[in-house]
Design a protein around this motif. Sequence first.
Motif, mmCIF file in Angstrom:
data_model
loop_
_atom_site.group_PDB
_atom_site.id
_atom_site.type_symbol
_atom_site.label_atom_id
_atom_site.label_comp_id
_atom_site.label_asym_id
_atom_site.label_seq_id
_atom_site.Cartn_x
_atom_site.Cartn_y
_atom_site.Cartn_z
ATOM 1 N N HIS A 102 0.833 -1.202 0.000
ATOM 2 C CA HIS A 102 0.000 0.000 0.000
ATOM 3 C C HIS A 102 0.871 1.257 0.000
ATOM 4 O O HIS A 102 0.607 2.207 -0.757
ATOM 5 C CB HIS A 102 -0.934 -0.013 1.214
ATOM 6 C CG HIS A 102 -1.862 1.140 1.275
ATOM 7 N ND1 HIS A 102 -2.898 1.317 0.382
ATOM 8 C CD2 HIS A 102 -1.905 2.204 2.114
ATOM 9 C CE1 HIS A 102 -3.543 2.427 0.665
ATOM 10 N NE2 HIS A 102 -2.955 2.989 1.717
ATOM 11 N N GLN A 105 2.446 1.711 -3.392
ATOM 12 C CA GLN A 105 1.447 2.204 -4.353
ATOM 13 C C GLN A 105 1.223 3.708 -4.154
ATOM 14 O O GLN A 105 1.141 4.457 -5.122
ATOM 15 C CB GLN A 105 0.142 1.436 -4.184
ATOM 16 C CG GLN A 105 -0.926 1.815 -5.182
ATOM 17 C CD GLN A 105 -2.203 1.036 -4.953
ATOM 18 O OE1 GLN A 105 -2.531 0.669 -3.831
ATOM 19 N NE2 GLN A 105 -2.932 0.789 -6.023
ATOM 20 N N GLN A 106 1.137 4.150 -2.910
ATOM 21 C CA GLN A 106 0.968 5.579 -2.625
ATOM 22 C C GLN A 106 2.166 6.380 -3.125
ATOM 23 O O GLN A 106 2.002 7.458 -3.687
ATOM 24 C CB GLN A 106 0.778 5.807 -1.126
ATOM 25 C CG GLN A 106 -0.588 5.427 -0.622
ATOM 26 C CD GLN A 106 -0.729 5.710 0.864
ATOM 27 O OE1 GLN A 106 0.206 5.513 1.641
ATOM 28 N NE2 GLN A 106 -1.907 6.156 1.261
ATOM 29 N N THR A 107 3.366 5.848 -2.917
ATOM 30 C CA THR A 107 4.581 6.522 -3.361
ATOM 31 C C THR A 107 4.597 6.664 -4.877
ATOM 32 O O THR A 107 4.917 7.730 -5.410
ATOM 33 C CB THR A 107 5.830 5.759 -2.875
ATOM 34 O OG1 THR A 107 5.795 5.687 -1.448
ATOM 35 C CG2 THR A 107 7.119 6.429 -3.324
ATOM 36 N N GLU A 108 4.236 5.594 -5.573
ATOM 37 C CA GLU A 108 4.208 5.640 -7.036
ATOM 38 C C GLU A 108 3.150 6.622 -7.534
ATOM 39 O O GLU A 108 3.384 7.356 -8.496
ATOM 40 C CB GLU A 108 3.965 4.237 -7.592
ATOM 41 C CG GLU A 108 5.164 3.325 -7.412
ATOM 42 C CD GLU A 108 4.874 1.873 -7.745
ATOM 43 O OE1 GLU A 108 3.765 1.564 -8.239
ATOM 44 O OE2 GLU A 108 5.759 1.037 -7.499
ATOM 45 N N SER A 109 2.007 6.656 -6.881
ATOM 46 C CA SER A 109 0.954 7.608 -7.262
ATOM 47 C C SER A 109 1.429 9.039 -7.056
ATOM 48 O O SER A 109 1.158 9.915 -7.882
ATOM 49 C CB SER A 109 -0.320 7.362 -6.441
ATOM 50 O OG SER A 109 -0.870 6.119 -6.750
ATOM 51 N N LEU A 110 2.125 9.290 -5.954
ATOM 52 C CA LEU A 110 2.639 10.625 -5.675
ATOM 53 C C LEU A 110 3.689 11.030 -6.710
ATOM 54 O O LEU A 110 3.683 12.165 -7.203
ATOM 55 C CB LEU A 110 3.223 10.686 -4.268
ATOM 56 C CG LEU A 110 3.736 12.031 -3.799
ATOM 57 C CD1 LEU A 110 2.637 13.089 -3.833
ATOM 58 C CD2 LEU A 110 4.304 11.926 -2.395
ATOM 59 N N LYS A 111 4.579 10.107 -7.070
ATOM 60 C CA LYS A 111 5.596 10.407 -8.087
ATOM 61 C C LYS A 111 4.932 10.731 -9.418
ATOM 62 O O LYS A 111 5.335 11.668 -10.116
ATOM 63 C CB LYS A 111 6.545 9.216 -8.260
ATOM 64 C CG LYS A 111 7.564 9.075 -7.169
ATOM 65 C CD LYS A 111 8.457 7.871 -7.434
ATOM 66 C CE LYS A 111 9.428 7.628 -6.303
ATOM 67 N NZ LYS A 111 10.232 6.407 -6.524
ATOM 68 N N ALA A 112 3.909 9.944 -9.794
ATOM 69 C CA ALA A 112 3.205 10.186 -11.050
ATOM 70 C C ALA A 112 2.512 11.550 -11.024
ATOM 71 O O ALA A 112 2.550 12.293 -12.007
ATOM 72 C CB ALA A 112 2.189 9.080 -11.307
ATOM 73 N N PHE A 113 1.917 11.888 -9.897
ATOM 74 C CA PHE A 113 1.250 13.177 -9.756
ATOM 75 C C PHE A 113 2.255 14.321 -9.884
ATOM 76 O O PHE A 113 2.009 15.300 -10.576
ATOM 77 C CB PHE A 113 0.526 13.250 -8.403
ATOM 78 C CG PHE A 113 -0.088 14.584 -8.125
ATOM 79 C CD1 PHE A 113 -1.263 14.970 -8.760
ATOM 80 C CD2 PHE A 113 0.510 15.460 -7.224
ATOM 81 C CE1 PHE A 113 -1.824 16.214 -8.515
ATOM 82 C CE2 PHE A 113 -0.049 16.707 -6.975
ATOM 83 C CZ PHE A 113 -1.216 17.086 -7.618
#
Length: 120
Positions: A102, A105-113
């Motif tokens: 989890h 996944q949050q880290t990857e979402s933040l990087k993408a954002f």
Amino acid sequence: MPKTKPLKTDPSVLVAVAEYFKVLSEASRLQILNCLKSGPMNVMEIAEATSLGQANLSKHLKMLTQAGVLSRQPKGTSAYYEIADPIIFELCELACDRISAHVQQQTESLKAFRSKTAVF
């Protein structure tokens, strides 16, 4: 999604489960469990492995022992602590793996954002 068994609905069972998870809700106690994974240790060895102070460590060892997670075996002038129920490691690994996934996944979402909103 795999089928799961429903939780026991007997309130006394739910209270006991909640109390068990309270014992596991402290990072220092999880650290103690992790160092005991390799086998029994006395208080001094656990203190050295965890860097916990004597009073703090004793408090956590008492809680873990009272909850039935650890057992205590006196040997000479020392007492050795060991895991009383090895299933605790499966439970912790399940939780750690899930939480780690989890967080990743949050880290990857933040990087993408951040890459989408970066201003040059």
